[in-house]
Design an enzyme around this catalytic site. Structure first.
Site, PDB file in Angstrom:
ATOM      1  N   THR A 117      13.518  -9.346   2.422  1.00  0.00           N
ATOM      2  CA  THR A 117      13.325  -8.015   1.847  1.00  0.00           C
ATOM      3  C   THR A 117      14.220  -7.761   0.639  1.00  0.00           C
ATOM      4  O   THR A 117      14.041  -6.776  -0.060  1.00  0.00           O
ATOM      5  CB  THR A 117      13.607  -6.925   2.898  1.00  0.00           C
ATOM      6  OG1 THR A 117      14.967  -7.050   3.328  1.00  0.00           O
ATOM      7  CG2 THR A 117      12.668  -7.047   4.089  1.00  0.00           C
ATOM      8  N   LYS A 118      15.226  -8.654   0.434  1.00  0.00           N
ATOM      9  CA  LYS A 118      16.186  -8.482  -0.664  1.00  0.00           C
ATOM     10  C   LYS A 118      16.362  -9.801  -1.396  1.00  0.00           C
ATOM     11  O   LYS A 118      16.081 -10.874  -0.855  1.00  0.00           O
ATOM     12  CB  LYS A 118      17.532  -8.006  -0.128  1.00  0.00           C
ATOM     13  CG  LYS A 118      17.478  -6.634   0.488  1.00  0.00           C
ATOM     14  CD  LYS A 118      18.837  -6.175   0.944  1.00  0.00           C
ATOM     15  CE  LYS A 118      18.697  -4.778   1.552  1.00  0.00           C
ATOM     16  NZ  LYS A 118      19.889  -4.344   2.215  1.00  0.00           N
ATOM     17  N   LYS A 167      24.403 -19.204   5.432  1.00  0.00           N
ATOM     18  CA  LYS A 167      25.129 -20.373   4.953  1.00  0.00           C
ATOM     19  C   LYS A 167      24.969 -20.468   3.449  1.00  0.00           C
ATOM     20  O   LYS A 167      23.946 -20.083   2.892  1.00  0.00           O
ATOM     21  CB  LYS A 167      24.573 -21.642   5.614  1.00  0.00           C
ATOM     22  CG  LYS A 167      25.313 -22.909   5.299  1.00  0.00           C
ATOM     23  CD  LYS A 167      24.730 -24.070   6.078  1.00  0.00           C
ATOM     24  CE  LYS A 167      25.490 -25.343   5.815  1.00  0.00           C
ATOM     25  NZ  LYS A 167      24.953 -26.490   6.555  1.00  0.00           N
ATOM     26  N   HIS A 193       0.847  -1.192   0.000  1.00  0.00           N
ATOM     27  CA  HIS A 193       0.000   0.000   0.000  1.00  0.00           C
ATOM     28  C   HIS A 193       0.879   1.237   0.000  1.00  0.00           C
ATOM     29  O   HIS A 193       1.871   1.309   0.732  1.00  0.00           O
ATOM     30  CB  HIS A 193      -0.919   0.006   1.223  1.00  0.00           C
ATOM     31  CG  HIS A 193      -2.030  -0.985   1.114  1.00  0.00           C
ATOM     32  ND1 HIS A 193      -3.264  -0.658   0.618  1.00  0.00           N
ATOM     33  CD2 HIS A 193      -2.073  -2.302   1.407  1.00  0.00           C
ATOM     34  CE1 HIS A 193      -4.032  -1.724   0.621  1.00  0.00           C
ATOM     35  NE2 HIS A 193      -3.321  -2.741   1.088  1.00  0.00           N
TER      36      HIS A 193
END
Length: 197
Positions: A176-177, A194, A124
């Site tokens: 988030t990445k 890892k 949003h």
């Protein structure tokens, strides 16, 4: 006239698009109207031996693609929503209990999603302080999950994220990445802990 031509005509005519959207989507409930849901088997693609449990909420209007590959399963109490972008799920993939998938999302083959996971390409908008958030619209960013991925319970995958092949996302992680191939990620926000390859 093919479906791409129809989509282009709708993009070129905002009034027609609004009328069609009202006819297809219940605006209060933000899901397809009951008579559209009855027709879902005609416009959803489901591969051989795939299964969607009866308790799954399929918010899949016909103007976006929904495809479930062969031998794939969407478990009970999930919500699949392609109202703002296609949802494509590959072969031999399991979408676990209570997952939410909001397109545009592409999930590869041999992927396992545990319970309570959210994979969302929707956000949003909230940058204008003089407007309420629900007046500012939404934005989307494609999510891609590669082949042979395991995502642990209660993880969250956010917009504009690509998870490579042969990866593991730990339970409770917030991705988030982008995640390269062959990595294990954990934490909030998720970080590589890892390398498997």
């Amino acid at each position: 006239m093919n479906t791409d031509d129809i989509r282009q005509k709708l993009k070129d005519s905002p009034q027609l698009k609004r009328l069609l959207d009202w006819f297809i989507m219940n605006q209060r409930d933000a899901r397809p109207r009951w008579y559209v849901r009855l027709l879902a088997p005609l416009y959803q693609h489901r591969g051989q031996r795939s299964k969607i449990y009866r308790s799954v909420r399929m918010d899949t209007p016909p103007y976006r693609r929904f495809s479930l590959g062969q031998h794939s399963v969407v478990e009970s109490f999930c919500c699949i929503n392609n109202a703002v972008g296609d949802v494509i799920i590959g072969d031999y993939t399991r979408i676990g209990l209570h997952n939410t998938i909001i397109g545009p999302v592409t999930i590869g083959n041999h992927v396992n999603l545990a319970q309570g996971i959210t994979v969302t390409a929707l956000n949003h908008n909230f940058s204008e302080p003089d407007k309420r958030i629900n007046e500012q619209g939404v934005s989307t960013g494609q999510v891609v999950i590669g082949d042979d991925v395991w995502i642990g319970a209660n993880a969250v995958v956010l917009p504009n994220v690509s998870i490579g092949c042969h990866c593991v996302v730990a339970a409770g992680a917030v991705v988030t990445k982008n995640v390269p191939d062959g990595c294990v990620v954990a934490g909030v926000p998720a970080k590589i802990i890892k390398r498997l390859l």
